[in-house]
Design an enzyme around this catalytic site. Sequence first.
Site, mmCIF file in Angstrom:
data_model
loop_
_atom_site.group_PDB
_atom_site.id
_atom_site.type_symbol
_atom_site.label_atom_id
_atom_site.label_comp_id
_atom_site.label_asym_id
_atom_site.label_seq_id
_atom_site.Cartn_x
_atom_site.Cartn_y
_atom_site.Cartn_z
ATOM 1 N N LYS A 14 -5.067 3.105 5.354
ATOM 2 C CA LYS A 14 -3.969 2.268 4.857
ATOM 3 C C LYS A 14 -2.657 2.993 5.080
ATOM 4 O O LYS A 14 -2.597 4.226 5.200
ATOM 5 C CB LYS A 14 -4.153 1.912 3.380
ATOM 6 N N PRO A 98 -8.097 11.741 8.534
ATOM 7 C CA PRO A 98 -7.938 13.095 7.991
ATOM 8 C C PRO A 98 -7.955 13.101 6.467
ATOM 9 O O PRO A 98 -7.547 12.135 5.809
ATOM 10 C CB PRO A 98 -6.568 13.541 8.527
ATOM 11 N N GLY A 100 -6.655 14.367 2.794
ATOM 12 C CA GLY A 100 -5.379 14.779 2.225
ATOM 13 C C GLY A 100 -4.191 14.372 3.049
ATOM 14 O O GLY A 100 -3.196 15.092 3.135
ATOM 15 N N ALA A 101 -4.277 13.172 3.653
ATOM 16 C CA ALA A 101 -3.260 12.745 4.613
ATOM 17 C C ALA A 101 -2.414 11.576 4.134
ATOM 18 O O ALA A 101 -1.504 11.145 4.835
ATOM 19 C CB ALA A 101 -3.929 12.367 5.934
ATOM 20 N N GLY A 102 -2.719 11.018 2.956
ATOM 21 C CA GLY A 102 -1.967 9.861 2.483
ATOM 22 C C GLY A 102 -2.407 8.558 3.113
ATOM 23 O O GLY A 102 -1.695 7.559 3.042
ATOM 24 N N LEU A 103 -3.603 8.547 3.716
ATOM 25 C CA LEU A 103 -4.113 7.360 4.404
ATOM 26 C C LEU A 103 -5.250 6.684 3.648
ATOM 27 O O LEU A 103 -5.776 5.666 4.097
ATOM 28 C CB LEU A 103 -4.591 7.731 5.811
ATOM 29 N N GLY A 106 -10.785 8.530 1.714
ATOM 30 C CA GLY A 106 -11.860 8.593 0.729
ATOM 31 C C GLY A 106 -11.990 7.310 -0.063
ATOM 32 O O GLY A 106 -13.103 6.833 -0.326
ATOM 33 N N SER A 107 -10.858 6.721 -0.439
ATOM 34 C CA SER A 107 -10.878 5.461 -1.184
ATOM 35 C C SER A 107 -11.418 4.325 -0.330
ATOM 36 O O SER A 107 -12.143 3.452 -0.813
ATOM 37 C CB SER A 107 -9.465 5.120 -1.676
ATOM 38 N N SER A 108 -11.066 4.318 0.950
ATOM 39 C CA SER A 108 -11.563 3.291 1.859
ATOM 40 C C SER A 108 -13.074 3.408 2.032
ATOM 41 O O SER A 108 -13.801 2.398 1.996
ATOM 42 C CB SER A 108 -10.865 3.413 3.212
ATOM 43 N N ASP A 140 -6.723 3.939 -5.554
ATOM 44 C CA ASP A 140 -6.499 3.242 -4.282
ATOM 45 C C ASP A 140 -7.691 2.386 -3.850
ATOM 46 O O ASP A 140 -7.583 1.628 -2.879
ATOM 47 C CB ASP A 140 -6.196 4.251 -3.158
#
Length: 296
Positions: A14, A98, A100-103, A106-108, A140
């Site tokens: 995201k 990646p 810890g990337a703000g993407l 893990g939540s996805s 998230d």
Amino acid sequence: MMEPAPLIYAAPAKLNLTLRVVGRRADGYHLLETVMAYFPLQDTLQFSLDRGGGIHLSCEPAVTASVADNLVYRAAERLKTGFGVEQGVAIQLRKQIPHGAGLGGGSSDCATTLLALNRLWGLQLSAAELAEIGLGLGADVPIFLYQRAALAQGIGERLSPMPALPAWHLVVVNPGVALSTVAVFKAHAAQVGGCYTPPGAAQAWLDGGIQHAHQLHNDLQQAAVQLCPQVGSVLEALLEQGADGVCMSGSGTTCFGVFDDEVNAVNAAQTLRQNNAQWLVIEGKMLHTHPCLGQF
């Protein structure tokens, strides 16, 4: 009895097109107003029934952290124990997003696991039930269960569908370093001294959508740059390549630039890769819907 074929699903990244920190609850959770869309960088998960009743998770590339701490494992365990599921599951996770990337990788992955096991185990849980379970696993997670670009409010549990988003071409860049979400929020709190952004932008986003590059904004960006100067370097490099606007996603470290023209985006991505071998650089179009919408 013939075993059912494995289920294979994507778990997309995201991007936060806007992110405003508008307050903090007594329990320490921050209150946000953020618009999120998807991007075609994705993990892949395969789910197979395990008649022995266990939960087995393998990751590629392999991870050093405990499997039991992985959100995919925790999601499977939550459904199995919470609803008395006798069957088990073998899950293969192939990572591209990646850490810890703000993407939201893990939540996805977690959301895709909830959706897939709801089908594989025949639980027939409603969207609202899955969202409640997902929120308990991560703030998230609900946006990925929602499967559409959305405005998220509160700690991420209040979701509203966004109007059509621009057909922007994006260049997404991760500098190859990770940031702690907790550390970024702590640094942001120190910078603002408790004076958070006043709420209220949300309705304008819902009414008019996100149409212009100047609307891109992230309240956490300054704190992330302070902690990780590479974030600032990425933002500057994107602007130098002609991006109409740039922004950091989530709590960093990934940033993105928007381009009206596909050729310009492709050329910018190519130049950034050539000049910065350690950066992950991906060009693509913003997605308004989850790539697996309708498959669950």
